[in-house]
Design a protein around this motif. Structure first.
Motif, PDB file in Angstrom:
ATOM      1  N   LEU A  58       0.809  -1.219   0.000  1.00  0.00           N
ATOM      2  CA  LEU A  58       0.000   0.000   0.000  1.00  0.00           C
ATOM      3  C   LEU A  58       0.839   1.265   0.000  1.00  0.00           C
ATOM      4  O   LEU A  58       0.305   2.368  -0.100  1.00  0.00           O
ATOM      5  CB  LEU A  58      -0.938  -0.014   1.206  1.00  0.00           C
ATOM      6  CG  LEU A  58      -2.037  -1.079   1.144  1.00  0.00           C
ATOM      7  CD1 LEU A  58      -2.658  -1.304   2.516  1.00  0.00           C
ATOM      8  CD2 LEU A  58      -3.113  -0.683   0.135  1.00  0.00           C
ATOM      9  N   GLY A  59       2.170   1.118   0.120  1.00  0.00           N
ATOM     10  CA  GLY A  59       3.050   2.274  -0.015  1.00  0.00           C
ATOM     11  C   GLY A  59       3.696   2.786   1.252  1.00  0.00           C
ATOM     12  O   GLY A  59       4.284   3.872   1.249  1.00  0.00           O
ATOM     13  N   SER A  60       3.647   2.025   2.338  1.00  0.00           N
ATOM     14  CA  SER A  60       4.235   2.479   3.606  1.00  0.00           C
ATOM     15  C   SER A  60       5.700   2.879   3.437  1.00  0.00           C
ATOM     16  O   SER A  60       6.104   3.996   3.775  1.00  0.00           O
ATOM     17  CB  SER A  60       4.123   1.378   4.662  1.00  0.00           C
ATOM     18  OG  SER A  60       2.790   1.050   4.930  1.00  0.00           O
ATOM     19  N   LEU A  61       6.502   1.953   2.935  1.00  0.00           N
ATOM     20  CA  LEU A  61       7.927   2.214   2.768  1.00  0.00           C
ATOM     21  C   LEU A  61       8.191   3.104   1.557  1.00  0.00           C
ATOM     22  O   LEU A  61       9.112   3.933   1.574  1.00  0.00           O
ATOM     23  CB  LEU A  61       8.679   0.886   2.632  1.00  0.00           C
ATOM     24  CG  LEU A  61      10.201   0.956   2.490  1.00  0.00           C
ATOM     25  CD1 LEU A  61      10.836   1.720   3.635  1.00  0.00           C
ATOM     26  CD2 LEU A  61      10.783  -0.466   2.404  1.00  0.00           C
ATOM     27  N   THR A  62       7.385   2.969   0.535  1.00  0.00           N
ATOM     28  CA  THR A  62       7.553   3.773  -0.684  1.00  0.00           C
ATOM     29  C   THR A  62       7.579   5.258  -0.367  1.00  0.00           C
ATOM     30  O   THR A  62       8.407   6.013  -0.892  1.00  0.00           O
ATOM     31  CB  THR A  62       6.402   3.490  -1.670  1.00  0.00           C
ATOM     32  OG1 THR A  62       6.221   2.087  -1.820  1.00  0.00           O
ATOM     33  CG2 THR A  62       6.683   4.119  -3.020  1.00  0.00           C
ATOM     34  N   LEU A  63       6.685   5.698   0.504  1.00  0.00           N
ATOM     35  CA  LEU A  63       6.585   7.118   0.839  1.00  0.00           C
ATOM     36  C   LEU A  63       7.845   7.632   1.533  1.00  0.00           C
ATOM     37  O   LEU A  63       8.230   8.787   1.337  1.00  0.00           O
ATOM     38  CB  LEU A  63       5.359   7.355   1.726  1.00  0.00           C
ATOM     39  CG  LEU A  63       4.009   7.229   1.008  1.00  0.00           C
ATOM     40  CD1 LEU A  63       2.876   7.115   2.017  1.00  0.00           C
ATOM     41  CD2 LEU A  63       3.787   8.421   0.077  1.00  0.00           C
ATOM     42  N   ALA A  64       8.484   6.783   2.319  1.00  0.00           N
ATOM     43  CA  ALA A  64       9.721   7.195   2.978  1.00  0.00           C
ATOM     44  C   ALA A  64      10.899   7.197   2.009  1.00  0.00           C
ATOM     45  O   ALA A  64      11.760   8.078   2.063  1.00  0.00           O
ATOM     46  CB  ALA A  64      10.020   6.269   4.162  1.00  0.00           C
ATOM     47  N   LEU A  65      10.914   6.244   1.096  1.00  0.00           N
ATOM     48  CA  LEU A  65      12.023   6.142   0.134  1.00  0.00           C
ATOM     49  C   LEU A  65      11.988   7.287  -0.869  1.00  0.00           C
ATOM     50  O   LEU A  65      13.034   7.805  -1.282  1.00  0.00           O
ATOM     51  CB  LEU A  65      11.965   4.803  -0.603  1.00  0.00           C
ATOM     52  CG  LEU A  65      12.142   3.546   0.249  1.00  0.00           C
ATOM     53  CD1 LEU A  65      11.933   2.296  -0.601  1.00  0.00           C
ATOM     54  CD2 LEU A  65      13.521   3.525   0.889  1.00  0.00           C
ATOM     55  N   ILE A  66      10.793   7.676  -1.265  1.00  0.00           N
ATOM     56  CA  ILE A  66      10.661   8.674  -2.326  1.00  0.00           C
ATOM     57  C   ILE A  66      11.110  10.060  -1.857  1.00  0.00           C
ATOM     58  O   ILE A  66      11.394  10.944  -2.671  1.00  0.00           O
ATOM     59  CB  ILE A  66       9.209   8.690  -2.852  1.00  0.00           C
ATOM     60  CG1 ILE A  66       9.185   9.115  -4.312  1.00  0.00           C
ATOM     61  CG2 ILE A  66       8.303   9.569  -1.996  1.00  0.00           C
ATOM     62  CD1 ILE A  66       7.879   8.837  -5.007  1.00  0.00           C
ATOM     63  N   GLU A  67      11.184  10.246  -0.542  1.00  0.00           N
ATOM     64  CA  GLU A  67      11.705  11.499  -0.004  1.00  0.00           C
ATOM     65  C   GLU A  67      13.212  11.625  -0.206  1.00  0.00           C
ATOM     66  O   GLU A  67      13.746  12.727  -0.279  1.00  0.00           O
ATOM     67  CB  GLU A  67      11.430  11.587   1.501  1.00  0.00           C
ATOM     68  CG  GLU A  67       9.986  11.735   1.886  1.00  0.00           C
ATOM     69  CD  GLU A  67       9.824  11.811   3.391  1.00  0.00           C
ATOM     70  OE1 GLU A  67       8.722  12.136   3.832  1.00  0.00           O
ATOM     71  OE2 GLU A  67      10.815  11.564   4.116  1.00  0.00           O
ATOM     72  N   ILE A  68      13.885  10.487  -0.308  1.00  0.00           N
ATOM     73  CA  ILE A  68      15.349  10.467  -0.319  1.00  0.00           C
ATOM     74  C   ILE A  68      15.920  10.235  -1.705  1.00  0.00           C
ATOM     75  O   ILE A  68      16.806  10.965  -2.161  1.00  0.00           O
ATOM     76  CB  ILE A  68      15.874   9.366   0.630  1.00  0.00           C
ATOM     77  CG1 ILE A  68      15.260   9.511   2.022  1.00  0.00           C
ATOM     78  CG2 ILE A  68      17.403   9.420   0.703  1.00  0.00           C
ATOM     79  CD1 ILE A  68      15.506   8.316   2.921  1.00  0.00           C
ATOM     80  N   ALA A  69      15.429   9.198  -2.380  1.00  0.00           N
ATOM     81  CA  ALA A  69      16.017   8.763  -3.647  1.00  0.00           C
ATOM     82  C   ALA A  69      15.566   9.619  -4.826  1.00  0.00           C
ATOM     83  O   ALA A  69      14.526  10.275  -4.777  1.00  0.00           O
ATOM     84  CB  ALA A  69      15.656   7.305  -3.905  1.00  0.00           C
TER      85      ALA A  69
END
Length: 285
Positions: A58-69
């Motif tokens: 559902l995007g839990s980790l995706t949202l944190a990764l997209i801030e950085i990468a």
């Protein structure tokens, strides 16, 4: 900054999509924002990294990764989740959502041609039943992967990072050592998942090393043979791989035939493959 998903958000999204986490695809969604932040930080990503995230859910980790990468390529096998993820990210990370690309496919069979650009890092909450094949497949087929951080079942994490001589040292340990230096990077409580799994989880970090100058197919063949009959001495367990040349291969490699596979490190498996190649003329792959 992205608004991370809470436990309530994840349940609401699931209801709205008509999704119930399935054992078939090993779906256990992370519902704790602090854990997500910790995983993203432990991945040690740079602003220019292209992250391949397997099983974004559902995007839990995706949202944190997209801030950085610079970019996150989310590889999702569930068509409902793959369709919904871009909307979720656009809603909760409007300034970064264009960095997301979703690829609907099986990560255990994905081909580089399916991705818009080569990934530099693998970061994922991996389904427990396919964690090892997914990691090894990614390392084999995506040579641009320089590093990674994966959340796996604790037992799988132990196997991937085990050293020669231990009871849990096996084929995954040796094959991981061919590609990268891996280490345990922490534990994750079962309580941060929905549904709560009945196993413990661990983080495994890895950094790619230079590819050994050896025939990978032959090395992995020796590994599979040695651990396929791990209780037997090498003279017996390697017969299926080396055939009638098994004694000559062991002699040429300088490895005692009475040893067992669990005592050999990656360098010794490479020595076995080199010896077989010298004796039998196998072609390099």
């Amino acid at each position: 900054m992205a608004r991370l998903l809470t436990s309530g958000d994840i349940r609401a999204l699931s209801r709205g999509l008509g999704i119930t986490p399935t054992k078939k695809w090993g779906q256990n969604f992370v519902v704790d924002a602090n854990t997500v932040r910790r995983i993203a930080a432990a991945a040690k990503l740079d602003a220019d990294d292209v992250v391949m995230e397997v099983g974004p859910g559902l995007g839990s980790l995706t949202l944190a990764l997209i801030e950085i990468a610079r970019k996150v390529i989310a590889v999702e096998i569930d068509p409902k989740l793959a369709l919904a993820l871009p909307t979720t990210v656009a809603h909760r990370a409007p300034e970064e959502h264009e960095r997301l690309v979703v690829v609907e496919t099986d990560a255990a069979r994905i081909d580089p041609a399916q991705l818009p650009e080569p990934p530099t890092a693998l970061v994922a909450n991996l389904p427990y039943n396919v964690a090892v094949p997914v990691v090894l497949h990614a390392l084999e087929h995506f040579p641009t992967l320089r590093k990674g951080l994966v959340m796996v079942q604790a037992e799988v994490g132990d196997r991937l990072t085990a050293q020669p001589g231990s009871k849990i040292y096996g084929a995954p340990s040796v094959k991981m050592a061919w590609y990268a230096k891996a280490k345990r990077a922490g534990s994750v409580s079962a309580n941060v998942f929905w549904p709560v799994p009945n196993v413990a989880s661990a983080l495994v970090a890895f950094e790619r090393i230079e590819s050994p100058d050896a025939n990978r197919v032959e090395v992995f063949g020796a590994v599979d043979a040695a651990f396929g009959q791990r209780r037997k001495m090498l003279r017996q367990s390697l017969k299926a791989w080396a055939g009638e040349d098994v004694d000559a291969v062991l002699d040429r490699s300088g490895i005692e035939p009475t040893r067992r596979g669990e005592s050999l490190d990656i360098a010794e498996f490479i020595a076995l493959a080199d010896a077989k190649e010298a004796l039998g003329g196998t072609s390099r792959t």
